[in-house]
Design a protein around this motif. Structure first.
Motif, PDB file in Angstrom:
ATOM      1  N   ARG A  26       0.843  -1.207   0.000  1.00 43.52           N
ATOM      2  CA  ARG A  26       0.000   0.000   0.000  1.00 43.52           C
ATOM      3  C   ARG A  26       0.870   1.246   0.000  1.00 43.52           C
ATOM      4  N   ARG A  27       1.981   1.201   0.738  1.00 40.66           N
ATOM      5  CA  ARG A  27       2.909   2.339   0.753  1.00 40.66           C
ATOM      6  C   ARG A  27       3.517   2.573  -0.621  1.00 40.66           C
ATOM      7  N   VAL A  28       3.848   1.498  -1.331  1.00 40.36           N
ATOM      8  CA  VAL A  28       4.390   1.629  -2.686  1.00 40.36           C
ATOM      9  C   VAL A  28       3.378   2.334  -3.576  1.00 40.36           C
ATOM     10  N   LEU A  29       2.130   1.879  -3.542  1.00 39.19           N
ATOM     11  CA  LEU A  29       1.096   2.505  -4.382  1.00 39.19           C
ATOM     12  C   LEU A  29       0.910   3.974  -4.036  1.00 39.19           C
ATOM     13  N   LEU A  30       0.888   4.282  -2.745  1.00 41.15           N
ATOM     14  CA  LEU A  30       0.747   5.682  -2.339  1.00 41.15           C
ATOM     15  C   LEU A  30       1.923   6.525  -2.811  1.00 41.15           C
ATOM     16  N   ALA A  31       3.123   5.987  -2.679  1.00 40.55           N
ATOM     17  CA  ALA A  31       4.310   6.725  -3.115  1.00 40.55           C
ATOM     18  C   ALA A  31       4.266   6.996  -4.612  1.00 40.55           C
ATOM     19  N   VAL A  32       3.917   5.986  -5.385  1.00 36.08           N
ATOM     20  CA  VAL A  32       3.838   6.166  -6.842  1.00 36.08           C
ATOM     21  C   VAL A  32       2.744   7.174  -7.178  1.00 36.08           C
ATOM     22  N   TYR A  33       1.619   7.064  -6.502  1.00 34.53           N
ATOM     23  CA  TYR A  33       0.507   7.996  -6.754  1.00 34.53           C
ATOM     24  C   TYR A  33       0.930   9.437  -6.461  1.00 34.53           C
ATOM     25  N   PHE A  34       1.528   9.667  -5.295  1.00 40.14           N
ATOM     26  CA  PHE A  34       1.910  11.029  -4.903  1.00 40.14           C
ATOM     27  C   PHE A  34       3.126  11.552  -5.667  1.00 40.14           C
ATOM     28  N   ASN A  35       3.758  10.673  -6.419  1.00 42.85           N
ATOM     29  CA  ASN A  35       4.877  11.089  -7.268  1.00 42.85           C
ATOM     30  C   ASN A  35       4.405  11.266  -8.716  1.00 42.85           C
ATOM     31  N   GLY A  36       3.138  11.501  -8.898  1.00 48.69           N
ATOM     32  CA  GLY A  36       2.609  11.748 -10.235  1.00 48.69           C
ATOM     33  C   GLY A  36       2.216  10.497 -11.002  1.00 48.69           C
ATOM     34  N   GLY A  37       2.177   9.358 -10.323  1.00 46.92           N
ATOM     35  CA  GLY A  37       1.734   8.136 -10.973  1.00 46.92           C
ATOM     36  C   GLY A  37       2.845   7.291 -11.562  1.00 46.92           C
ATOM     37  N   ALA A  38       4.116   7.719 -11.430  1.00 46.03           N
ATOM     38  CA  ALA A  38       5.238   6.942 -11.967  1.00 46.03           C
ATOM     39  C   ALA A  38       6.484   7.149 -11.119  1.00 46.03           C
ATOM     40  N   MET A  39       7.224   6.047 -10.914  1.00 49.24           N
ATOM     41  CA  MET A  39       8.493   6.092 -10.182  1.00 49.24           C
ATOM     42  C   MET A  39       9.397   4.988 -10.709  1.00 49.24           C
ATOM     43  N   ALA A  41      12.172   1.951 -10.139  1.00 51.34           N
ATOM     44  CA  ALA A  41      12.334   0.924  -9.108  1.00 51.34           C
ATOM     45  C   ALA A  41      13.296   1.405  -8.022  1.00 51.34           C
ATOM     46  N   GLY A  42      14.343   2.111  -8.403  1.00 47.82           N
ATOM     47  CA  GLY A  42      15.301   2.637  -7.421  1.00 47.82           C
ATOM     48  C   GLY A  42      14.679   3.641  -6.479  1.00 47.82           C
ATOM     49  N   GLN A  53      15.695  -7.206  -2.601  1.00 46.09           N
ATOM     50  CA  GLN A  53      14.899  -8.363  -3.015  1.00 46.09           C
ATOM     51  C   GLN A  53      13.477  -8.285  -2.469  1.00 46.09           C
ATOM     52  N   THR A  54      13.327  -7.756  -1.274  1.00 43.89           N
ATOM     53  CA  THR A  54      11.995  -7.612  -0.680  1.00 43.89           C
ATOM     54  C   THR A  54      11.179  -6.597  -1.471  1.00 43.89           C
ATOM     55  N   THR A  55      11.801  -5.496  -1.840  1.00 45.24           N
ATOM     56  CA  THR A  55      11.116  -4.485  -2.656  1.00 45.24           C
ATOM     57  C   THR A  55      10.734  -5.068  -3.997  1.00 45.24           C
ATOM     58  N   THR A  56      11.635  -5.812  -4.598  1.00 53.53           N
ATOM     59  CA  THR A  56      11.360  -6.448  -5.891  1.00 53.53           C
ATOM     60  C   THR A  56      10.162  -7.374  -5.785  1.00 53.53           C
ATOM     61  N   ARG A  57      10.107  -8.136  -4.709  1.00 56.63           N
ATOM     62  CA  ARG A  57       8.975  -9.063  -4.515  1.00 56.63           C
ATOM     63  C   ARG A  57       7.664  -8.293  -4.385  1.00 56.63           C
ATOM     64  N   HIS A  58       7.656  -7.211  -3.637  1.00 52.30           N
ATOM     65  CA  HIS A  58       6.438  -6.403  -3.511  1.00 52.30           C
ATOM     66  C   HIS A  58       6.014  -5.850  -4.876  1.00 52.30           C
ATOM     67  N   LEU A  59       6.970  -5.390  -5.648  1.00 56.47           N
ATOM     68  CA  LEU A  59       6.655  -4.867  -6.986  1.00 56.47           C
ATOM     69  C   LEU A  59       6.093  -5.968  -7.881  1.00 56.47           C
ATOM     70  N   GLN A  60       6.627  -7.179  -7.768  1.00 65.50           N
ATOM     71  CA  GLN A  60       6.125  -8.297  -8.565  1.00 65.50           C
ATOM     72  C   GLN A  60       4.685  -8.639  -8.191  1.00 65.50           C
ATOM     73  N   VAL A  61       4.386  -8.621  -6.912  1.00 59.79           N
ATOM     74  CA  VAL A  61       3.021  -8.922  -6.460  1.00 59.79           C
ATOM     75  C   VAL A  61       2.054  -7.853  -6.973  1.00 59.79           C
ATOM     76  N   LEU A  62       2.440  -6.592  -6.865  1.00 54.50           N
ATOM     77  CA  LEU A  62       1.581  -5.501  -7.351  1.00 54.50           C
ATOM     78  C   LEU A  62       1.390  -5.589  -8.859  1.00 54.50           C
ATOM     79  N   GLU A  63       2.430  -5.965  -9.557  1.00 55.04           N
ATOM     80  CA  GLU A  63       2.330  -6.096 -11.007  1.00 55.04           C
ATOM     81  C   GLU A  63       1.464  -7.299 -11.391  1.00 55.04           C
ATOM     82  N   ALA A  64       1.631  -8.419 -10.703  1.00 56.67           N
ATOM     83  CA  ALA A  64       0.825  -9.612 -10.981  1.00 56.67           C
ATOM     84  C   ALA A  64      -0.654  -9.352 -10.722  1.00 56.67           C
ATOM     85  N   ALA A  65      -0.952  -8.515  -9.741  1.00 57.39           N
ATOM     86  CA  ALA A  65      -2.346  -8.159  -9.430  1.00 57.39           C
ATOM     87  C   ALA A  65      -2.893  -7.133 -10.413  1.00 57.39           C
ATOM     88  N   GLY A  66      -2.023  -6.580 -11.252  1.00 55.60           N
ATOM     89  CA  GLY A  66      -2.458  -5.596 -12.236  1.00 55.60           C
ATOM     90  C   GLY A  66      -2.544  -4.182 -11.695  1.00 55.60           C
TER      91      GLY A  66
END
Length: 128
Positions: A26-39, A41-42, A53-66
């Motif tokens: 949820r924090r990742v989504l909020l960060a991307v949203y408040f950064n104009g919708g794009a960020m 990976a770094g 690796q933990t961040t990568t896994r979270h990004l993979q889960v968010l991407e798999a969920a669409g």
């Protein structure tokens, strides 16, 4: 209103709500949203104190969920929010913002009769 089952796979809701269940995602989504919708990976990884690796896994889960998608620009991956998929959440939650429909007396009586019939069947089965 929920879309007919033929248009939205039932597991789409499970994937979306499963991804949103974790606080870090949820924090990742909020960060991307408040950064104009794009960020990149770094930039996303810099938010967290845990391993890359933990961040990568979270990004993979968010991407798999669409909920996120990425595009490559050179060596960078830029993640963007998928607003269409987030609309599933909005549509589902909208049901709770509408007033509930109260049953009429006839509907309630019919439900009570159905329940009584099932209870009688259960009693017959126990006594046999």
């Amino acid at each position: 209103m929920l879309k007919p089952a033929s248009r939205v796979r039932p597991d789409a809701y499970e994937a979306v709500f499963g991804a949103l269940a974790h606080r870090a995602r949820r924090r990742v989504l909020l960060a991307v949203y408040f950064n104009g919708g794009a960020m990149t990976a770094g930039e996303i990884a810099a938010i967290f104190a845990h391993a890359w690796q933990t961040t990568t896994r979270h990004l993979q889960v968010l991407e798999a969920a669409g909920l996120l998608r990425h595009e490559r620009q050179g060596r960078m991956r830029i993640y963007r929010i998928e607003r269409k998929r987030l609309a599933l959440v909005t549509e589902w939650l909208a049901h709770f913002q509408r007033p509930t429909r109260h049953r009429t007396r006839g509907e309630q009586d019919a439900k009570n009769n159905d329940t009584k019939g099932h209870q009688g069947d259960a009693r017959k089965a126990r006594s046999a």
